[in-house]
Design a protein around this motif. Structure first.
Motif, PDB file in Angstrom:
ATOM      1  N   ASN A 280      36.352  47.365  49.989  1.00 29.70           N
ATOM      2  CA  ASN A 280      36.587  48.658  49.355  1.00 29.70           C
ATOM      3  C   ASN A 280      37.088  49.645  50.402  1.00 29.70           C
ATOM      4  OD1 ASN A 280      33.769  48.021  47.344  1.00 29.70           O
ATOM      5  ND2 ASN A 280      35.793  48.353  46.534  1.00 29.70           N
TER       6      ASN A 280
ATOM      7  N   GLU B   9      45.057  50.253  38.213  1.00 27.55           N
ATOM      8  CA  GLU B   9      44.150  51.102  37.456  1.00 27.55           C
ATOM      9  C   GLU B   9      44.890  52.179  36.666  1.00 27.55           C
ATOM     10  OE1 GLU B   9      40.471  51.025  36.847  1.00 27.55           O
ATOM     11  OE2 GLU B   9      40.453  52.876  38.045  1.00 27.55           O
TER      12      GLU B   9
ATOM     13  N   GLU C  87      43.374  44.346  41.047  1.00 33.42           N
ATOM     14  CA  GLU C  87      42.145  44.145  40.277  1.00 33.42           C
ATOM     15  C   GLU C  87      42.438  43.756  38.827  1.00 33.42           C
ATOM     16  OE1 GLU C  87      39.083  44.008  41.155  1.00 33.42           O
ATOM     17  OE2 GLU C  87      39.230  44.685  43.216  1.00 33.42           O
TER      18      GLU C  87
ATOM     19  N   LEU D  26      39.381  43.394  36.136  1.00 32.27           N
ATOM     20  CA  LEU D  26      38.376  44.463  36.058  1.00 32.27           C
ATOM     21  C   LEU D  26      37.827  44.591  34.635  1.00 32.27           C
ATOM     22  CD1 LEU D  26      37.674  46.398  38.483  1.00 32.27           C
ATOM     23  CD2 LEU D  26      38.994  48.131  37.304  1.00 32.27           C
TER      24      LEU D  26
ATOM     25  N   HIS E 166      38.328  41.433  44.009  1.00 34.67           N
ATOM     26  CA  HIS E 166      37.060  41.284  44.723  1.00 34.67           C
ATOM     27  C   HIS E 166      36.317  40.035  44.275  1.00 34.67           C
ATOM     28  CE1 HIS E 166      37.390  44.973  46.861  1.00 34.67           C
ATOM     29  NE2 HIS E 166      37.421  45.710  45.786  1.00 34.67           N
TER      30      HIS E 166
ATOM     31  N   GLU F   1      31.995  54.194  32.596  1.00 37.77           N
ATOM     32  CA  GLU F   1      33.372  54.418  33.020  1.00 37.77           C
ATOM     33  C   GLU F   1      33.741  55.894  32.995  1.00 37.77           C
ATOM     34  OE1 GLU F   1      36.074  52.192  34.355  1.00 37.77           O
ATOM     35  OE2 GLU F   1      37.042  52.581  32.435  1.00 37.77           O
TER      36      GLU F   1
ATOM     37  N   SER G 186      38.824  55.569  46.058  1.00 42.93           N
ATOM     38  CA  SER G 186      39.332  54.353  45.443  1.00 42.93           C
ATOM     39  C   SER G 186      38.422  53.972  44.279  1.00 42.93           C
ATOM     40  CB  SER G 186      39.370  53.224  46.471  1.00 42.93           C
ATOM     41  OG  SER G 186      38.049  52.893  46.870  1.00 42.93           O
ATOM     42  N   THR G 187      38.877  53.040  43.433  1.00 45.05           N
ATOM     43  CA  THR G 187      38.077  52.594  42.283  1.00 45.05           C
ATOM     44  C   THR G 187      36.669  52.205  42.708  1.00 45.05           C
ATOM     45  OG1 THR G 187      40.090  51.593  41.443  1.00 45.05           O
ATOM     46  CG2 THR G 187      38.066  51.012  40.310  1.00 45.05           C
ATOM     47  N   GLY G 188      36.579  51.403  43.757  1.00 42.00           N
ATOM     48  CA  GLY G 188      35.285  50.937  44.217  1.00 42.00           C
ATOM     49  C   GLY G 188      34.388  52.089  44.648  1.00 42.00           C
ATOM     50  N   TYR G 189      34.942  53.018  45.399  1.00 38.87           N
ATOM     51  CA  TYR G 189      34.126  54.143  45.872  1.00 38.87           C
ATOM     52  C   TYR G 189      33.751  55.113  44.747  1.00 38.87           C
ATOM     53  CZ  TYR G 189      33.585  52.938  50.708  1.00 38.87           C
ATOM     54  OH  TYR G 189      33.183  52.310  51.856  1.00 38.87           O
TER      55      TYR G 189
ATOM     56  N   GLU H 165      28.579  48.410  33.526  1.00 36.01           N
ATOM     57  CA  GLU H 165      29.481  47.841  34.534  1.00 36.01           C
ATOM     58  C   GLU H 165      29.334  48.556  35.885  1.00 36.01           C
ATOM     59  OE1 GLU H 165      31.350  45.293  34.532  1.00 36.01           O
ATOM     60  OE2 GLU H 165      31.286  44.712  32.440  1.00 36.01           O
TER      61      GLU H 165
ATOM     62  N   LEU I 245      31.845  47.625  38.996  1.00 36.32           N
ATOM     63  CA  LEU I 245      33.284  47.577  38.744  1.00 36.32           C
ATOM     64  C   LEU I 245      34.064  47.988  39.995  1.00 36.32           C
ATOM     65  CD1 LEU I 245      34.534  46.963  35.884  1.00 36.32           C
ATOM     66  CD2 LEU I 245      35.038  49.386  35.738  1.00 36.32           C
ATOM     67  N   GLY I 246      34.861  47.064  40.520  1.00 40.68           N
ATOM     68  CA  GLY I 246      35.700  47.388  41.671  1.00 40.68           C
ATOM     69  C   GLY I 246      34.989  47.303  43.008  1.00 40.68           C
ATOM     70  N   LEU I 247      33.725  46.877  43.023  1.00 41.24           N
ATOM     71  CA  LEU I 247      33.010  46.760  44.302  1.00 41.24           C
ATOM     72  C   LEU I 247      33.270  45.399  44.951  1.00 41.24           C
ATOM     73  CD1 LEU I 247      31.527  49.335  43.529  1.00 41.24           C
ATOM     74  CD2 LEU I 247      29.403  48.273  44.290  1.00 41.24           C
ATOM     75  N   ASP I 248      33.458  45.384  46.266  1.00 39.77           N
ATOM     76  CA  ASP I 248      33.645  44.112  46.957  1.00 39.77           C
ATOM     77  C   ASP I 248      32.301  43.390  47.069  1.00 39.77           C
ATOM     78  OD1 ASP I 248      32.303  44.820  49.454  1.00 39.77           O
ATOM     79  OD2 ASP I 248      34.085  45.973  49.978  1.00 39.77           O
TER      80      ASP I 248
ATOM     81  N   HIS J 210      29.503  44.984  49.119  1.00 38.79           N
ATOM     82  CA  HIS J 210      28.975  46.193  48.479  1.00 38.79           C
ATOM     83  C   HIS J 210      28.155  45.870  47.244  1.00 38.79           C
ATOM     84  CE1 HIS J 210      31.913  49.263  50.485  1.00 38.79           C
ATOM     85  NE2 HIS J 210      30.842  49.007  51.213  1.00 38.79           N
TER      86      HIS J 210
END
Lengths: 282, 282
Positions: free
Chosen positions: A37, A81, A153, A156, A186, B81, B129-132, B153, B156-159, B162
């Motif tokens: 991330n 996204e 992604e 997702l 990921h 979301e 970013s999406t993950g953050y 969810e 979502l988007g986390l590596d 993380h």
């Protein structure tokens, strides 16, 4: 007709998102673009697709800069996204507009995918769940005629069965018409077997750019009592290690030895393990 | 002080999103709320959190309807979301506003989480970013004082690293202060061990509502030559099966037998396998 990213940097006021990134995407290859991330993956993808301007460097297709070059940019598709269409638009109209913009659209394949995923294409985008929004975007990405398809992604919000279905469709369309897919995800383990080539970005820099097979052949895990592992590992480059009491596993770079002392064991490593070890932060 | 969803239905013009859903969420329990894409999970969560009004049925907390009851709704937190704050807001201000709204906020834990995830809380949400973005929302969810935390969810988007870190923090905060977490996710395998209780929704209906352990104890897989498998399976309820040539695996409901004929083999099944078999669509 390769797509070349050359010394691309992106600076923000308080942060360097990309630092002299250089990587070539060859025709007709499935790439994995992996990174933690915040590593800079989406920044790179947005620059390639001309949605963001690099602070330095350039992106060339067929040795010509893609910057504001509509003909070349027409060969590059980025699913991300961002939703590029008004959210009150129906899915089938998203497909129509994509056809108009890119010159053609694989309607048969789109219908086949929509049926399998049970996506009602008369629905508007905003009425779809997170997972179905991804599905609508995925179908578009796999049905436009571009030679370079970037998927940021792609799965997702997709459930396990739908993820499996997407990977199957990806292989099917790739075998039918070779082109380059660059997949940023990921969920590395479940997609690893599809990736012919791996690019890993960490803290804005390209750390790995290698064929998946040769990458995995050149790395292995060595386990056993700590002292002995460290001793044996000294002849290799150590990319990471994990300890539990006196027991230790070291992840090593180099040719796997034919034999090790009895107290030690060696094992091949998979892409996810390699990635996690390589991108550990202190 | 349970949270009771009673006969909740939600009808749209052309679709029934929820059909007479009834489920009780007990205090101090970690639930998994599982379902295929489009099964109705998010609809249910939005109704519980009063963001959507049910067509029929009610949601009670402590035997009182939560509908427009601010005191009770203050005990329910939904991370989804949707971003409820202006996207130009700084993360630390999102925390402050949550503190004001819910009465307190675990600043120490928020700092610890932000440090571990390397989240700069002076950043604005839209620059993440999406993950953050998921990470910022997760920290908020784990630091508000509510007794019922619903996470739609969450990773979502986390590596991978993380995601692991999040699961660890979840256990830590749960052990420190028991409360109910209801986690809706498509990454079932990696979270299965955290779930004490599983609720499965399929096509708007609650199909399963059971403790994870007893659920897994009452299901197993039987493999072998097709005829023999089908023959042996006839004394059980078959929830699904897979065939490859003459070889077949059947997923069965019931007590695992102590022994099977030599040509057959039995194995326990994990939650992901059970879920995939149960929610297969023709």
């Amino acid at each position: 007709m390769s797509l070349e990213v050359m010394n691309v940097s992106k600076y923000y006021k308080d942060k360097t998102a990309l630092n002299q990134a250089t990587v070539t995407f060859k025709p007709n290859t499935i790439y994995g673009l992996l990174g933690r991330n915040g590593a800079g993956k989406s920044t790179l993808l947005n620059i390639i697709a001309n949605r963001s301007i690099p602070s330095e460097g350039s992106v060339d297709l067929n040795s010509t800069s893609v910057l504001n070059n509509e003909v070349l940019l027409n060969q590059i598709y980025l699913m991300s996204e961002d939703n590029l269409f008004p959210s009150s638009m129906k899915i089938k109209d998203m497909f129509r507009i994509s056809e108009g913009f890119y010159g053609s659209f694989d309607w048969d394949f789109a219908k086949k995918m929509a049926d399998s995923f049970e996506l009602n294409t008369k629905q508007t985008f905003k009425k779809l769940s997170t997972g179905y929004r991804s599905i609508a975007k995925l179908i578009t990405a796999l049905c436009v005629p571009c030679d370079y398809i970037f998927l940021d992604e792609p799965v997702l919000g997709l459930d396990a069965t739908h993820r499996e279905l997407f990977y199957t469709f990806l292989i099917e369309t790739y075998e039918e018409r070779n082109r380059t897919f660059v997949i940023s995800t990921h969920l590395i383990e479940e997609i690893a077997t599809l990736l012919e080539h791996v690019v890993i970005i960490e803290q804005g820099e390209v750390k790995v750019d290698q064929e998946t097979e040769s990458l995995l052949r050149q790395h292995f895990a060595l386990s056993g009592p700590k002292n002995e592992v460290l001793d044996f590992a000294s002849q290799y480059t150590v990319i990471g290690s994990e300890s539990l009491g006196d027991y230790c596993t070291a992840y090593l770079s180099g040719d796997m030895p034919n034999s090790v002392p009895n107290s030690l064991s060696i094992q091949p490593i998979n892409l996810q393990q390699y990635f996690v070890q390589l991108t550990k932060r202190k």
